[in-house]
Design a protein around this motif. Sequence first.
Motif, PDB file in Angstrom:
ATOM      1  N   UNK A 113       0.831  -1.211   0.000  1.00  0.00           N
ATOM      2  CA  UNK A 113       0.000   0.000   0.000  1.00  0.00           C
ATOM      3  C   UNK A 113       0.864   1.260   0.000  1.00  0.00           C
ATOM      4  N   UNK A 114       2.008   1.168  -0.669  1.00  0.00           N
ATOM      5  CA  UNK A 114       2.910   2.319  -0.742  1.00  0.00           C
ATOM      6  C   UNK A 114       2.823   2.990  -2.097  1.00  0.00           C
ATOM      7  N   UNK A 115       3.109   4.293  -2.090  1.00  0.00           N
ATOM      8  CA  UNK A 115       3.142   5.055  -3.327  1.00  0.00           C
ATOM      9  C   UNK A 115       4.448   4.774  -4.061  1.00  0.00           C
ATOM     10  N   UNK A 116       4.472   5.097  -5.344  1.00  0.00           N
ATOM     11  CA  UNK A 116       5.630   4.754  -6.163  1.00  0.00           C
ATOM     12  C   UNK A 116       6.880   5.479  -5.694  1.00  0.00           C
ATOM     13  N   UNK A 283      -5.737  -2.862 -10.925  1.00  0.00           N
ATOM     14  CA  UNK A 283      -4.849  -3.154  -9.805  1.00  0.00           C
ATOM     15  C   UNK A 283      -5.030  -2.136  -8.682  1.00  0.00           C
ATOM     16  N   UNK A 284      -5.180  -0.874  -9.042  1.00  0.00           N
ATOM     17  CA  UNK A 284      -5.300   0.174  -8.023  1.00  0.00           C
ATOM     18  C   UNK A 284      -6.512  -0.048  -7.133  1.00  0.00           C
ATOM     19  N   UNK A 285      -7.616  -0.532  -7.709  1.00  0.00           N
ATOM     20  CA  UNK A 285      -8.819  -0.716  -6.896  1.00  0.00           C
ATOM     21  C   UNK A 285      -8.631  -1.819  -5.858  1.00  0.00           C
ATOM     22  N   UNK A 286      -7.741  -2.760  -6.114  1.00  0.00           N
ATOM     23  CA  UNK A 286      -7.417  -3.773  -5.103  1.00  0.00           C
ATOM     24  C   UNK A 286      -6.715  -3.119  -3.915  1.00  0.00           C
ATOM     25  N   UNK A 287      -5.813  -2.189  -4.217  1.00  0.00           N
ATOM     26  CA  UNK A 287      -5.141  -1.453  -3.142  1.00  0.00           C
ATOM     27  C   UNK A 287      -6.146  -0.594  -2.375  1.00  0.00           C
ATOM     28  N   UNK A 288      -7.066   0.041  -3.105  1.00  0.00           N
ATOM     29  CA  UNK A 288      -8.068   0.885  -2.445  1.00  0.00           C
ATOM     30  C   UNK A 288      -8.977   0.062  -1.532  1.00  0.00           C
TER      31      UNK A 288
END
Length: 332
Positions: A113-116, A283-288
């Motif tokens: 859950x980290x930013x790039x 993929x992003x929605x899995x992190x959200x």
Amino acid sequence: MDFKNLTVLGSGSWGTALAQAFASRFENIFIWGRNQQIIDEINKNHSNTKYLPAVALKENIQGTTDLKFAFDKGDIVIVAIPTQFIRQTLERIDYTVDKPVISASKGIEIESLKLISDVIAETIKINKKLVFALSGPSFAKEVAAGLPTAVTLAGDLEIGEKLQSILNTENFRLYLNEDIIGVQIGGAVKNVIAIATGASDGLGLGNNARAGLITRGLYEMTKVAKVFGGKPETLYGLSGMGDLVLTATGDLSRNRTFGKLLGKGLSVEKALQEVGQVVEGIKTVKALKKIMEKENIELPISDVVYRVIYENLSPIEAVKILMNRQPKKEEL
């Protein structure tokens, strides 16, 4: 700092478009990619027909599959590869890096859950002041064609001013922002909202529905920014509202196109196949989803997008869920 050479990691549409956009500002541009066929085409024909057909690449752009060679050659390195592959790629750089590294990828690493920017700072030995994020309303096809584009470069302002002066071109304008967190959140979350607006359009729900999703989607973006320590007001700029409007309404958007295909009744697999490129919002929605659970926050649009993609919720049922939520005061 002397900036003569630029390296772009990623030979897809975005990486190639950035190489093309900045070619006039550097003596040499190096594009790194894993696909030997694409790299050979860049070198032999000055083209990348898989991702940017009909674009004649500048003569000073060359491709390579040698990651360390590419990383060494660039005085500035731009990362433009899919988010979930960034860590494993940069882990191969096992020495201290004393040059600016700019993330042009958009997403949140699912596992951590980290930013790039944090992934970059963790993975390679680099001063955090040298890590930047580039984000904003910028379709690759239009950037490569030299159409006017304005984006945000986020990070340390002193070094950022030097980068701004070298990267600004006649058709590609950069605005500086210190809020590297908020800028990255905007670039990541807008892809999920674009899937929702695409699905709405695919269902034929009209302009009112699309505008509502965009506006409430912006609110969800600000909520996520707050969780990470970003500034909500950053999301009202190019990397937030600007990028959201473009991606949620423009037909060149992969995320919007994917959502539109879902709305028209295609399965996730068939819609992905039809798009033919990486759809970062998937993929992003899995992190959200993990962020919602971890932080106990409500992101209604992101939640139903997750359920449509991963739990077989139909898009029309997703609309009913959103429209039948408990009435509440509008929060901004």
